[in-house]
Motif scaffolding. Structure first.
Motif, PDB file in Angstrom:
ATOM      1  N   LEU A 113      -6.059  13.222  -1.758  1.00 39.78           N
ATOM      2  CA  LEU A 113      -6.687  11.909  -1.915  1.00 39.78           C
ATOM      3  C   LEU A 113      -7.971  11.832  -1.096  1.00 39.78           C
ATOM      4  CD1 LEU A 113      -6.404   9.272  -3.405  1.00 39.78           C
ATOM      5  CD2 LEU A 113      -5.009   8.389  -1.528  1.00 39.78           C
ATOM      6  N   ASN A 114      -8.004  12.470   0.044  1.00 38.75           N
ATOM      7  CA  ASN A 114      -9.235  12.535   0.839  1.00 38.75           C
ATOM      8  C   ASN A 114     -10.330  13.268   0.067  1.00 38.75           C
ATOM      9  OD1 ASN A 114     -10.947  12.347   3.177  1.00 38.75           O
ATOM     10  ND2 ASN A 114     -10.421  14.463   3.644  1.00 38.75           N
ATOM     11  N   ALA A 115      -9.951  14.356  -0.597  1.00 39.66           N
ATOM     12  CA  ALA A 115     -10.928  15.105  -1.398  1.00 39.66           C
ATOM     13  C   ALA A 115     -11.435  14.255  -2.566  1.00 39.66           C
ATOM     14  CB  ALA A 115     -10.294  16.398  -1.910  1.00 39.66           C
ATOM     15  N   CYS A 116     -10.535  13.534  -3.222  1.00 31.25           N
ATOM     16  CA  CYS A 116     -10.936  12.678  -4.341  1.00 31.25           C
ATOM     17  C   CYS A 116     -11.880  11.568  -3.885  1.00 31.25           C
ATOM     18  CB  CYS A 116      -9.700  12.049  -4.991  1.00 31.25           C
ATOM     19  SG  CYS A 116      -8.634  13.207  -5.869  1.00 31.25           S
ATOM     20  N   MET A 117     -11.666  11.067  -2.679  1.00 33.97           N
ATOM     21  CA  MET A 117     -12.447   9.933  -2.172  1.00 33.97           C
ATOM     22  C   MET A 117     -13.682  10.364  -1.383  1.00 33.97           C
ATOM     23  SD  MET A 117     -11.467   6.898  -3.014  1.00 33.97           S
ATOM     24  CE  MET A 117     -12.232   5.925  -1.712  1.00 33.97           C
ATOM     25  N   ARG A 118     -13.931  11.659  -1.296  1.00 36.17           N
ATOM     26  CA  ARG A 118     -15.044  12.127  -0.467  1.00 36.17           C
ATOM     27  C   ARG A 118     -16.391  11.480  -0.833  1.00 36.17           C
ATOM     28  NH1 ARG A 118     -13.769  17.378  -0.246  1.00 36.17           N
ATOM     29  NH2 ARG A 118     -12.509  16.970   1.592  1.00 36.17           N
ATOM     30  N   PRO A 119     -16.706  11.267  -2.118  1.00 34.61           N
ATOM     31  CA  PRO A 119     -17.990  10.605  -2.420  1.00 34.61           C
ATOM     32  C   PRO A 119     -18.071   9.161  -1.936  1.00 34.61           C
ATOM     33  CG  PRO A 119     -17.120  11.750  -4.362  1.00 34.61           C
ATOM     34  CD  PRO A 119     -16.020  11.706  -3.352  1.00 34.61           C
ATOM     35  N   TRP A 120     -16.926   8.576  -1.599  1.00 33.86           N
ATOM     36  CA  TRP A 120     -16.903   7.145  -1.225  1.00 33.86           C
ATOM     37  C   TRP A 120     -16.287   6.932   0.163  1.00 33.86           C
ATOM     38  CZ3 TRP A 120     -14.704   8.836  -5.960  1.00 33.86           C
ATOM     39  CH2 TRP A 120     -15.565   8.719  -7.056  1.00 33.86           C
ATOM     40  N   GLY A 121     -16.486   7.888   1.051  1.00 29.80           N
ATOM     41  CA  GLY A 121     -16.058   7.682   2.429  1.00 29.80           C
ATOM     42  C   GLY A 121     -14.771   8.362   2.824  1.00 29.80           C
ATOM     43  N   GLY A 122     -14.124   9.066   1.884  1.00 30.03           N
ATOM     44  CA  GLY A 122     -12.907   9.802   2.221  1.00 30.03           C
ATOM     45  C   GLY A 122     -11.694   8.899   2.380  1.00 30.03           C
ATOM     46  N   PHE A 123     -10.597   9.520   2.798  1.00 27.90           N
ATOM     47  CA  PHE A 123      -9.331   8.816   2.982  1.00 27.90           C
ATOM     48  C   PHE A 123      -8.682   9.294   4.271  1.00 27.90           C
ATOM     49  CE2 PHE A 123      -4.731   8.500   2.715  1.00 27.90           C
ATOM     50  CZ  PHE A 123      -4.533   7.204   2.239  1.00 27.90           C
ATOM     51  N   GLU A 124      -8.349   8.363   5.170  1.00 28.04           N
ATOM     52  CA  GLU A 124      -7.644   8.658   6.412  1.00 28.04           C
ATOM     53  C   GLU A 124      -6.345   7.861   6.417  1.00 28.04           C
ATOM     54  OE1 GLU A 124     -10.128   7.611   9.693  1.00 28.04           O
ATOM     55  OE2 GLU A 124     -11.728   8.995   9.152  1.00 28.04           O
ATOM     56  N   HIS A 125      -5.224   8.523   6.615  1.00 29.61           N
ATOM     57  CA  HIS A 125      -3.967   7.777   6.501  1.00 29.61           C
ATOM     58  C   HIS A 125      -3.772   6.789   7.646  1.00 29.61           C
ATOM     59  CE1 HIS A 125      -1.858  10.646   9.279  1.00 29.61           C
ATOM     60  NE2 HIS A 125      -1.068   9.613   9.480  1.00 29.61           N
ATOM     61  N   ASN A 126      -4.350   7.072   8.837  1.00 22.92           N
ATOM     62  CA  ASN A 126      -4.265   6.085   9.911  1.00 22.92           C
ATOM     63  C   ASN A 126      -5.058   4.831   9.578  1.00 22.92           C
ATOM     64  OD1 ASN A 126      -4.288   8.872  12.015  1.00 22.92           O
ATOM     65  ND2 ASN A 126      -2.600   7.425  11.970  1.00 22.92           N
ATOM     66  N   LEU A 127      -6.253   5.026   9.030  1.00 17.79           N
ATOM     67  CA  LEU A 127      -7.049   3.886   8.604  1.00 17.79           C
ATOM     68  C   LEU A 127      -6.347   3.149   7.467  1.00 17.79           C
ATOM     69  CD1 LEU A 127      -9.689   2.284   8.838  1.00 17.79           C
ATOM     70  CD2 LEU A 127     -10.710   3.881   7.216  1.00 17.79           C
ATOM     71  N   GLN A 128      -5.696   3.893   6.592  1.00 17.67           N
ATOM     72  CA  GLN A 128      -4.966   3.258   5.487  1.00 17.67           C
ATOM     73  C   GLN A 128      -3.785   2.440   6.015  1.00 17.67           C
ATOM     74  OE1 GLN A 128      -6.179   3.264   2.550  1.00 17.67           O
ATOM     75  NE2 GLN A 128      -4.553   2.339   1.320  1.00 17.67           N
ATOM     76  N   SER A 129      -3.125   2.908   7.053  1.00 17.56           N
ATOM     77  CA  SER A 129      -2.045   2.123   7.658  1.00 17.56           C
ATOM     78  C   SER A 129      -2.580   0.792   8.168  1.00 17.56           C
ATOM     79  CB  SER A 129      -1.389   2.903   8.800  1.00 17.56           C
ATOM     80  OG  SER A 129      -0.724   4.057   8.321  1.00 17.56           O
TER      81      SER A 129
END
Length: 391
Positions: A113-129
Motif C-alpha cells: 500500500l505504501n508503494a501504491c500511494m508513493r505518488p501521493w505521499g506514501g502510507f505509514e501504518h502509525n500515521l494511519q492509526s
C-alpha cells in the motif's frame, strides 16, 4: 474515585493536555480510562481479529492476529508500568491502539500500500492509526474519530516521516508531530509501549513459528536468548524433555524469556530515570534519549532474536509465497478502486468521488483498503477479478 499512585514522571490524567474537542469530564473514569474504553469499542479494534500478524487468519485458529498481539502488548505494558509508577490506563490505551491502522496481510500489505500511494505521499501504518482515531471512526455526533487525549494520540504516533510530521504540524501546531521536527521524546508511557510491542512479537513469533513447523527447536537453540531459558526450563523440569511435553517446554521457555525481559526493562529504566534526574513529564520529553530501555546485554540478545526471526520465519519460502499473493491482492484492489471508486462501500465511494484532487481520491481508497480484514480483502479481490489467490 480512587486513583493509581503515579510517579512524578508519569502522565497524570488530571493534567492531560486534553482532547481536540472539549468534553464534559466523566464522573467515574479518568480521561485515559475513557481513551482505552473508546478504543476497545471501536470498529477498527474489532477488525484486528481478522488481520494478519505473521500467518494469515485462515491458516490456523491458534496463530496470533493483530488483536491477540495487541492484547499481549497491553498485558506486558501494564506489567512494566505499575512498578515504574506509570499511568497504566494510558499504557493500555496506547498498546491496544498501536496497530489500528495496520493493513490486511501484515507488513507485506503495508509495504504494497505504501508503494501504491508513493505518488501521493506514501502510507505509514502509525500515521494511519492516528487517522483512524482522529478521523475515520464515525461514532459520535459532534466530531469525527474517537477524540482521544493528546497523550494517547502522541503514543499512537510512534514513528512519522518528516514530510508527514510537517503536514500534521501545520494542522495542529505544537501537537503530536512536533517532537519529530523539534527533537525530544514522547512520554514514558509511549516509550514503554514501543518496547512492549517488540517483546511481545519476538516471543509470540517464536511460538507461532514452531507451531507452524517453519521453525525447529534445532534452529531456535542457536539463538542465545532462547537457548538460555530452554536450558533453565529443562534443568528445573527434566520431564519436559519427553516428546509429549514439548508444548509445555516451549511455553516454559517463553515464559522465562518474557519474565526476564520485563524485569530487565524495569531495572534498567529505573536506573536511567535516576541518572537523568527527571522529575516531570516535561523533563522526560525534553531529555535527549529514551529512558525506557533494555540493558545493553538484553538489547543485544533481543536484537539477535529479531534478526533470526526475520531470516528464518518472516523470509521463509512458504511465508513469502503467501505474502506475494497478498501483495498482489492489495495492489489490484487499490488500482481497481482508484479507477472505479463506486465498487467500494457507499460511504467510502462517496468520499473518493467527492475528493477535490487525485491525491484525495487515492487517500480515500487507501483508507478503505487499509481498514480491510484479510478475508474481506481476499473476497473483494475474487469478486472484482475472478481470481482466488488466497484460500
Amino acid at each position: 474515585m480512587a486513583m493509581q499512585a503515579l510517579a512524578p514522571w508519569a502522565c497524570d490524567p488530571a493534567q492531560t493536555r486534553g482532547r481536540r474537542f472539549a468534553e464534559v469530564v466523566a464522573p467515574t473514569r479518568s480521561d485515559h480510562q475513557r481513551d482505552r474504553d473508546r478504543i476497545v469499542h471501536s470498529s477498527a479494534f474489532r477488525r484486528l481479529v481478522y488481520k494478519t500478524q505473521v500467518f494469515l487468519n485462515h491458516e490456523g485458529d491458534l496463530f496470533r492476529t493483530r488483536l491477540t498481539h495487541s492484547l499481549e502488548v497491553a498485558q506486558l505494558g501494564r506489567s512494566i508500568a505499575r512498578p515504574l509508577g506509570l499511568n497504566e490506563d494510558l499504557v493500555e490505551a496506547i498498546c491496544l491502539a498501536h496497530d489500528l491502522g495496520h493493513t490486511p496481510f501484515g507488513h507485506a500489505g503495508q509495504d504494497m500500500l505504501n508503494a501504491c500511494m508513493r505518488p501521493w505521499g506514501g502510507f505509514e501504518h502509525n500515521l494511519q492509526s492516528l487517522r483512524v482515531v482522529d478521523q475515520l471512526e464515525e461514532r459520535y455526533p459532534e466530531f469525527d474519530g474517537l477524540n482521544l487525549t493528546f497523550e494517547a494520540r502522541e503514543g499512537i504516533l510512534k514513528h512519522c516521516s518528516q514530510a508527514n510530521a510537517q503536514k500534521l504540524e501545520a494542522q495542529e501546531p505544537g501537537g503530536v508531530a512536533a517532537r519529530f521536527l523539534q527533537g525530544g521524546q514522547p512520554s514514558l508511557e509511549a516509550q514503554l509501549c514501543n518496547l512492549a510491542d517488540a517483546i511481545a512479537y519476538n516471543a509470540h513469533d517464536v511460538d507461532d513459528g514452531l507451531r507452524s513447523g517453519y521453525l525447529t527447536w534445532e534452529q531456535l537453540l542457536t539463538v542465545p536468548l532462547v537457548a538460555r531459558y530452554h536450558a533453565q526450563a529443562l534443568a528445573q523440569h527434566p520431564q519436559l524433555a519427553q516428546a509429549e511435553y514439548q508444548r509445555r517446554l516451549l511455553y516454559e521457555t517463553i515464559r522465562r524469556m518474557l519474565s526476564d525481559q520485563v524485569y530487565d526493562v524495569i531495572a534498567t529504566t529505573r536506573q536511567r530515570i535516576a541518572a537523568a534526574g527527571v522529575d516531570s513529564v516535561a523533563a522526560v520529553r525534553a531529555h535527549p534519549d529514551k529512558l525506557v530501555a533494555f540493558s545493553a546485554d538484553m538489547a543485544r540478545e533481543s536484537q539477535a532474536l529479531k534478526q533470526f526471526l526475520f531470516r528464518n520465519l518472516y523470509r521463509h519460502a512458504e511465508v513469502t509465497q503467501t505474502m506475494d499473493h497478498a501483495q498482489t491482492v492489495v495492489q489490484d484492489l487499490f488500482s481497481l478502486y482508484l479507477a472505479r471508486p463506486q465498487e467500494m462501500k457507499p460511504r467510502h465511494a462517496a468520499k473518493a468521488q467527492a475528493a477535490a484532487s487525485e491525491a484525495g481520491r487515492a487517500r480515500a481508497v487507501a483508507d478503505f483498503v487499509a481498514g480491510m480484514t484479510d478475508r474481506y480483502a481476499a473476497h473483494e479481490h475474487e469478486r472484482l477479478t475472478g481470481k482466488r489467490l488466497l484460500v
